[in-house]
Design an enzyme around this catalytic site. Structure first.
Site, PDB file in Angstrom:
ATOM      1  N   ARG A  32      87.972  10.463  69.014  1.00 53.47           N
ATOM      2  CA  ARG A  32      86.885   9.465  68.982  1.00 53.47           C
ATOM      3  C   ARG A  32      85.801   9.836  67.971  1.00 53.47           C
ATOM      4  O   ARG A  32      84.615   9.568  68.211  1.00 53.47           O
ATOM      5  CB  ARG A  32      86.253   9.293  70.356  1.00 53.47           C
ATOM      6  CG  ARG A  32      87.138   8.663  71.390  1.00 53.47           C
ATOM      7  CD  ARG A  32      87.014   7.146  71.346  1.00 53.47           C
ATOM      8  NE  ARG A  32      87.991   6.537  72.216  1.00 53.47           N
ATOM      9  CZ  ARG A  32      87.696   6.011  73.402  1.00 53.47           C
ATOM     10  NH1 ARG A  32      86.465   5.993  73.816  1.00 53.47           N
ATOM     11  NH2 ARG A  32      88.647   5.482  74.136  1.00 53.47           N
ATOM     12  N   ARG A  36      80.340   5.600  69.075  1.00 52.01           N
ATOM     13  CA  ARG A  36      78.959   5.249  69.403  1.00 52.01           C
ATOM     14  C   ARG A  36      77.955   6.386  69.301  1.00 52.01           C
ATOM     15  O   ARG A  36      76.756   6.149  69.314  1.00 52.01           O
ATOM     16  CB  ARG A  36      78.905   4.638  70.808  1.00 52.01           C
ATOM     17  CG  ARG A  36      79.425   3.213  70.827  1.00 52.01           C
ATOM     18  CD  ARG A  36      79.759   2.784  72.217  1.00 52.01           C
ATOM     19  NE  ARG A  36      80.792   3.670  72.754  1.00 52.01           N
ATOM     20  CZ  ARG A  36      81.307   3.556  73.972  1.00 52.01           C
ATOM     21  NH1 ARG A  36      80.882   2.619  74.772  1.00 52.01           N
ATOM     22  NH2 ARG A  36      82.242   4.382  74.366  1.00 52.01           N
ATOM     23  N   ARG A  45      78.018  -1.999  65.050  1.00 50.46           N
ATOM     24  CA  ARG A  45      78.357  -2.705  66.289  1.00 50.46           C
ATOM     25  C   ARG A  45      77.315  -3.759  66.666  1.00 50.46           C
ATOM     26  O   ARG A  45      77.601  -4.645  67.460  1.00 50.46           O
ATOM     27  CB  ARG A  45      78.553  -1.701  67.426  1.00 50.46           C
ATOM     28  CG  ARG A  45      79.922  -1.061  67.441  1.00 50.46           C
ATOM     29  CD  ARG A  45      80.995  -2.004  67.992  1.00 50.46           C
ATOM     30  NE  ARG A  45      80.972  -2.031  69.454  1.00 50.46           N
ATOM     31  CZ  ARG A  45      80.551  -3.049  70.183  1.00 50.46           C
ATOM     32  NH1 ARG A  45      80.115  -4.146  69.599  1.00 50.46           N
ATOM     33  NH2 ARG A  45      80.568  -2.977  71.492  1.00 50.46           N
ATOM     34  N   ASP A  81      92.449   0.696  68.616  1.00 53.70           N
ATOM     35  CA  ASP A  81      92.458   0.993  70.047  1.00 53.70           C
ATOM     36  C   ASP A  81      93.885   0.944  70.561  1.00 53.70           C
ATOM     37  O   ASP A  81      94.722   0.214  70.015  1.00 53.70           O
ATOM     38  CB  ASP A  81      91.589   0.004  70.829  1.00 53.70           C
ATOM     39  CG  ASP A  81      91.288   0.563  72.213  1.00 53.70           C
ATOM     40  OD1 ASP A  81      90.359   1.376  72.333  1.00 53.70           O
ATOM     41  OD2 ASP A  81      92.024   0.236  73.165  1.00 53.70           O
ATOM     42  N   TYR A 158      97.663   0.171  82.124  1.00 58.15           N
ATOM     43  CA  TYR A 158      96.659  -0.852  81.790  1.00 58.15           C
ATOM     44  C   TYR A 158      97.190  -2.252  82.071  1.00 58.15           C
ATOM     45  O   TYR A 158      96.496  -3.114  82.610  1.00 58.15           O
ATOM     46  CB  TYR A 158      96.259  -0.763  80.313  1.00 58.15           C
ATOM     47  CG  TYR A 158      95.072   0.135  80.061  1.00 58.15           C
ATOM     48  CD1 TYR A 158      93.808  -0.206  80.528  1.00 58.15           C
ATOM     49  CD2 TYR A 158      95.208   1.312  79.356  1.00 58.15           C
ATOM     50  CE1 TYR A 158      92.718   0.616  80.303  1.00 58.15           C
ATOM     51  CE2 TYR A 158      94.131   2.148  79.129  1.00 58.15           C
ATOM     52  CZ  TYR A 158      92.889   1.795  79.599  1.00 58.15           C
ATOM     53  OH  TYR A 158      91.814   2.600  79.375  1.00 58.15           O
TER      54      TYR A 158
HETATM   55  O1  CP3 Z   1      89.701   8.777  67.927  1.00 57.58           O
HETATM   56  C1  CP3 Z   1      89.203   7.909  67.171  1.00 57.58           C
HETATM   57  O2  CP3 Z   1      88.115   8.083  66.590  1.00 57.58           O
HETATM   58  C2  CP3 Z   1      89.980   6.650  66.866  1.00 57.58           C
HETATM   59  C3  CP3 Z   1      89.581   5.497  67.601  1.00 57.58           C
HETATM   60  C4  CP3 Z   1      90.040   5.282  69.017  1.00 57.58           C
HETATM   61  C5  CP3 Z   1      89.345   4.428  69.915  1.00 57.58           C
HETATM   62  N1  CP3 Z   1      90.064   4.325  71.049  1.00 57.58           N
HETATM   63  C6  CP3 Z   1      88.089   3.746  69.616  1.00 57.58           C
HETATM   64  C7  CP3 Z   1      87.314   3.126  70.687  1.00 57.58           C
HETATM   65  C8  CP3 Z   1      91.158   5.764  69.693  1.00 57.58           C
HETATM   66  C9  CP3 Z   1      92.195   6.754  69.224  1.00 57.58           C
HETATM   67  C10 CP3 Z   1      91.170   5.139  70.969  1.00 57.58           C
HETATM   68  C11 CP3 Z   1      92.231   5.344  71.953  1.00 57.58           C
HETATM   69  C12 CP3 Z   1      92.010   4.884  73.312  1.00 57.58           C
HETATM   70  N2  CP3 Z   1      91.496   3.694  73.733  1.00 57.58           N
HETATM   71  C13 CP3 Z   1      92.428   5.593  74.445  1.00 57.58           C
HETATM   72  C14 CP3 Z   1      93.151   6.895  74.420  1.00 57.58           C
HETATM   73  C15 CP3 Z   1      92.222   8.034  74.195  1.00 57.58           C
HETATM   74  C16 CP3 Z   1      91.484   8.455  75.401  1.00 57.58           C
HETATM   75  O3  CP3 Z   1      90.253   8.307  75.406  1.00 57.58           O
HETATM   76  O4  CP3 Z   1      92.115   9.000  76.307  1.00 57.58           O
HETATM   77  C17 CP3 Z   1      92.099   4.835  75.578  1.00 57.58           C
HETATM   78  C18 CP3 Z   1      92.344   5.209  77.016  1.00 57.58           C
HETATM   79  C19 CP3 Z   1      91.520   3.618  75.110  1.00 57.58           C
HETATM   80  C20 CP3 Z   1      91.074   2.474  75.932  1.00 57.58           C
HETATM   81  C21 CP3 Z   1      89.646   2.220  75.772  1.00 57.58           C
HETATM   82  N3  CP3 Z   1      89.064   1.717  74.621  1.00 57.58           N
HETATM   83  C22 CP3 Z   1      88.638   2.396  76.735  1.00 57.58           C
HETATM   84  C23 CP3 Z   1      88.853   2.956  78.123  1.00 57.58           C
HETATM   85  C24 CP3 Z   1      87.444   1.979  76.144  1.00 57.58           C
HETATM   86  C25 CP3 Z   1      86.108   1.842  76.837  1.00 57.58           C
HETATM   87  C26 CP3 Z   1      85.499   3.142  77.078  1.00 57.58           C
HETATM   88  C27 CP3 Z   1      84.708   3.555  75.884  1.00 57.58           C
HETATM   89  O5  CP3 Z   1      84.843   4.702  75.456  1.00 57.58           O
HETATM   90  O6  CP3 Z   1      83.943   2.711  75.441  1.00 57.58           O
HETATM   91  C28 CP3 Z   1      87.726   1.590  74.804  1.00 57.58           C
HETATM   92  C29 CP3 Z   1      86.783   1.139  73.769  1.00 57.58           C
HETATM   93  C30 CP3 Z   1      86.703   1.954  72.511  1.00 57.58           C
HETATM   94  N4  CP3 Z   1      87.764   2.462  71.809  1.00 57.58           N
HETATM   95  C31 CP3 Z   1      85.512   2.278  71.810  1.00 57.58           C
HETATM   96  C32 CP3 Z   1      85.890   3.007  70.671  1.00 57.58           C
HETATM   97  C33 CP3 Z   1      85.005   3.548  69.585  1.00 57.58           C
HETATM   98  C34 CP3 Z   1      84.114   1.852  72.190  1.00 57.58           C
HETATM   99  C35 CP3 Z   1      83.946   0.445  71.768  1.00 57.58           C
HETATM  100  C36 CP3 Z   1      82.518   0.082  71.481  1.00 57.58           C
HETATM  101  O7  CP3 Z   1      82.074   0.235  70.336  1.00 57.58           O
HETATM  102  O8  CP3 Z   1      81.853  -0.425  72.395  1.00 57.58           O
END
Ligand code: CP3
Length: 350
Positions: A32, A36, A45, A81, A158
């Site tokens: 990640r 944010r 964003r 994502d 999911y």
């Molecule tokens: O690693 C990176 O920088 C690449 C980007 C990336 C995101 N999501 C960006 C994201 C990657 C590799 C993911 C994978 C992802 N997404 C996973 C597997 C990794 C892990 O955390 O175990 C999962 C379970 C998700 C599902 C997901 N996406 C959730 C549960 C959420 C909400 C929780 C949160 O952290 O906000 C997201 C949204 C998400 N994915 C954001 C980002 C930057 C936040 C979105 C925003 O800007 O509001």
């Protein structure tokens, strides 16, 4: 006199470490790493939804490149994502501030599974492959680009639960009460992920990571028989392309050996397992990635640096270590702390 070229940066150490080779310094990236906690990301964003950032290649590229410049990490990871291919299979996904991802039409019945597509990634997710090409161009060979996908069990959970879950009752009920339906679902997801990752590699991804973020909810027995074989199938196919495969099972301390046995080049570790213990359990043939507790970034700088060194020291200079957090960096963290982490990893003498 010819212009003196800079010594080649230690960047491609990332790919070497994934392959278990000796490197000059331990490579580091942060799960990640674009997100944010960065003011620049938060500013973007305000203007765009999360899905827009994922679906507009020029924005995805901009976001992907942010931490490469800002932190000096040794790899970039595609900004996207894990739920993008779920949407392409025909299940609408919405990202909400409060609850995270919401899938309003979960997959529960035989009819639901029958309706799912195994989409052609070029047709349904061309923006991902376009982003991969643009990012490679933007990186100009400076650091490698990691592509990724969710692993089948996590994507299935999911789809069945309709969002995040605490107990995974829905997916486990399907697994145990309707095994044929579960298999049909996993077959479609596995085929989708395989095509999706191959398309990313073809577009230019130089390594891939499979995220099995929720598989830690399974008993070792169920992980081995009901989740790992589907990931193994994908990994086997991907390894034919020659790119390293990283397999990360969050909360996977109970199943490390099984994660290794899926054939991945690199086993991702969260912070609940000590890296020296993990390496003993895993043996010499596999590399590891991890595994600092993301909350370590809240420590005072001196202590954070000490924690980074603790992980590196516990790895005992064994080849095949990619430094990372044990899970994604949290929105509450500071960019300065992330910079300290990268700096301390790079200073460590191998
Ligand atoms: O690693 C990176 O920088 C690449 C980007 C990336 C995101 N999501 C960006 C994201 C990657 C590799 C993911 C994978 C992802 N997404 C996973 C597997 C990794 C892990 O955390 O175990 C999962 C379970 C998700 C599902 C997901 N996406 C959730 C549960 C959420 C909400 C929780 C949160 O952290 O906000 C997201 C949204 C998400 N994915 C954001 C980002 C930057 C936040 C979105 C925003 O800007 O509001």
């Amino acid at each position: 006199m010819t212009k003196r070229t800079e010594a080649r940066p230690a960047t491609h150490d990332f790919l070497e470490a994934c392959r278990g080779k000796k490197v000059r310094r331990t490579p580091v990236w942060i799960m990640r790493q674009a997100g944010r906690y960065q003011p620049e990301y938060r500013a973007l964003r305000k203007k765009h939804t999360f899905m827009e950032l994922c679906k507009r290649p020029e924005l995805a590229t901009q976001v992907t490149l942010l931490p490469v410049e800002q932190l000096g990490v040794d790899a970039a990871i595609l900004f996207s994502d894990i739920l993008i291919p779920v949407e392409a299979m025909g299940v609408p996904v919405e990202f909400t501030e409060a609850k995270g991802p919401v899938l309003a039409k979960p997959v529960r019945t035989a009819r639901d599974v029958a309706r799912l597509a195994v989409p052609d990634p070029q047709e349904t997710m061309p923006f991902v492959m376009e982003a991969v090409r643009m990012i490679r161009q933007g990186l100009g060979g400076k650091v490698p680009l990691i592509g990724f996908s969710g692993a089948p069990w996590t994507l299935a959970s999911y789809m069945v639960e309709g969002g995040g879950s605490k107990s995974y009752v829905g997916i486990k009920q399907m697994m145990f009460q309707e095994p044929a339906l579960y298999r049909a679902l996993m077959q479609k997801i596995t085929a989708t992920v395989e095509k999706y990752l191959l398309a990313q590699v073809e577009a230019g991804a130089e390594a891939v990571q499979l995220f099995d973020s929720w598989a830690g909810a399974l008993s070792p027995r169920d992980y081995r028989t009901l989740a790992a074989p589907w990931s193994a199938r994908i990994i086997k196919r991907l390894k034919k392309t020659g790119v390293p495969v990283i397999h990360f099972v969050y909360d996977g301390g109970g199943v490390l050996e099984q994660v290794r046995d899926t054939g991945a080049d690199v086993v991702g570790l969260d912070w609940r397992v000590d890296i020296d213990v993990a390496r003993k359990r895993l043996g010499k043939k596999v590399a590891v990635q991890g595994n600092l507790d993301p909350c370590s970034l809240f420590l005072p700088e001196r202590e954070l640096r000490a924690r980074v060194r603790e992980v590196l020291t516990a790895n005992a200079k064994l080849p095949g270590h990619v430094f990372n957090l044990g899970h994604g960096i949290l929105p509450q963290c500071s960019v300065a702390a992330a910079q300290v982490l990268v700096d301390e990893v790079h200073k460590f003498k191998l």
